[in-house]
Design a protein around this motif. Structure first.
Motif, PDB file in Angstrom:
ATOM      1  N   GLY A   8      -8.083   9.935  -8.267  1.00  0.00           N
ATOM      2  CA  GLY A   8      -7.717   8.955  -7.930  1.00  0.00           C
ATOM      3  C   GLY A   8      -8.746   8.167  -6.980  1.00  0.00           C
ATOM      4  N   SER A  17      -8.182  -1.457  -1.498  1.00  0.00           N
ATOM      5  CA  SER A  17      -7.271  -0.188  -2.225  1.00  0.00           C
ATOM      6  C   SER A  17      -7.525   0.737  -2.870  1.00  0.00           C
ATOM      7  N   ARG A  19      -5.948   5.169  -4.229  1.00  0.00           N
ATOM      8  CA  ARG A  19      -4.846   6.006  -3.480  1.00  0.00           C
ATOM      9  C   ARG A  19      -5.644   7.343  -4.076  1.00  0.00           C
ATOM     10  N   SER A  21      -5.185  11.969  -5.170  1.00  0.00           N
ATOM     11  CA  SER A  21      -3.569  12.916  -5.087  1.00  0.00           C
ATOM     12  C   SER A  21      -4.566  13.889  -4.785  1.00  0.00           C
ATOM     13  N   TRP A  36      -7.367  16.049   4.077  1.00  0.00           N
ATOM     14  CA  TRP A  36      -8.244  15.546   3.272  1.00  0.00           C
ATOM     15  C   TRP A  36      -9.813  14.912   3.900  1.00  0.00           C
ATOM     16  N   PHE A  67      -5.557   4.543   6.957  1.00  0.00           N
ATOM     17  CA  PHE A  67      -5.574   5.646   6.003  1.00  0.00           C
ATOM     18  C   PHE A  67      -4.034   5.742   6.013  1.00  0.00           C
ATOM     19  N   THR A  68      -3.477   6.412   5.290  1.00  0.00           N
ATOM     20  CA  THR A  68      -1.586   6.823   5.606  1.00  0.00           C
ATOM     21  C   THR A  68      -2.307   9.000   4.468  1.00  0.00           C
ATOM     22  N   SER A  70      -0.136  11.171   3.148  1.00  0.00           N
ATOM     23  CA  SER A  70       1.399  12.146   3.229  1.00  0.00           C
ATOM     24  C   SER A  70       1.709  13.357   1.965  1.00  0.00           C
ATOM     25  N   TYR A  79      -0.905  13.525  -0.333  1.00  0.00           N
ATOM     26  CA  TYR A  79      -1.814  11.883  -1.158  1.00  0.00           C
ATOM     27  C   TYR A  79      -2.348  11.789   0.370  1.00  0.00           C
ATOM     28  N   LEU A  80      -3.416  10.297  -0.085  1.00  0.00           N
ATOM     29  CA  LEU A  80      -4.621   9.734   0.307  1.00  0.00           C
ATOM     30  C   LEU A  80      -4.507   8.222   0.294  1.00  0.00           C
ATOM     31  N   GLU A  81      -3.905   7.313   0.990  1.00  0.00           N
ATOM     32  CA  GLU A  81      -3.842   6.161   0.790  1.00  0.00           C
ATOM     33  C   GLU A  81      -4.613   5.598   1.410  1.00  0.00           C
ATOM     34  N   ASN A  83      -6.927   1.805   2.531  1.00  0.00           N
ATOM     35  CA  ASN A  83      -6.943   0.210   2.925  1.00  0.00           C
ATOM     36  C   ASN A  83      -7.911  -0.441   4.014  1.00  0.00           C
TER      37      ASN A  83
END
Length: 120
Positions: A8, A17, A19, A21, A36, A67-68, A70, A79-81, A83
């Motif tokens: 990703g 942004s 994302r 994985s 992460w 960052f988020t 999950s 995951y690391l979203e 933005n």
């Protein structure tokens, strides 16, 4: 054999942004803390975000609110979203696993990393 494979990463302009994985295998994923990290050449590795086996999360101050992290235990995935990316977010990003339900302490396993480059 524990394996962590990130994907990703890429190049994006500031404000954009991405994302990330991480696909995990070889251990009981749901029981492990996951994190992460990122590293810029010549600098120390920094923990960006972590999520415990129970779902509790923590973030570095520099990414909080942008960052988020999950996890999907059914898919053995992390995951690391990311933005509102900034040039200073440019780094190699690593997925890591700690053989404990909580995230205080060293991590045991590491992926190979995925590069994130943010241009201004």
């Amino acid at each position: 054999q524990v394996q962590l494979v990130e994907s990703g990463g890429g190049s994006v302009q500031a404000g954009g942004s991405l994302r990330l994985s991480c696909a995990a295998s070889g251990y009981t994923y749901r029981r492990y803390c996951m994190g992460w990290f990122r590293q810029v050449a010549g600098k120390e590795r920094e923990r960006v975000a972590a999520i415990s086996a129970f779902g509790g999360t923590g973030y570095a101050g520099s990414v909080k609110g942008r960052f988020t992290i999950s996890r999907d235990n059914a898919k053995n995935a992390l995951y690391l979203e990311m933005n509102t990316l900034k040039p200073e977010d440019t780094a190699m990003y690593y997925c890591a696993a700690r053989s404990d339900t909580y995230c205080d302490g060293p991590y045991n396993y590491w992926g190979q990393g995925t590069q994130v480059t943010v241009s201004s």
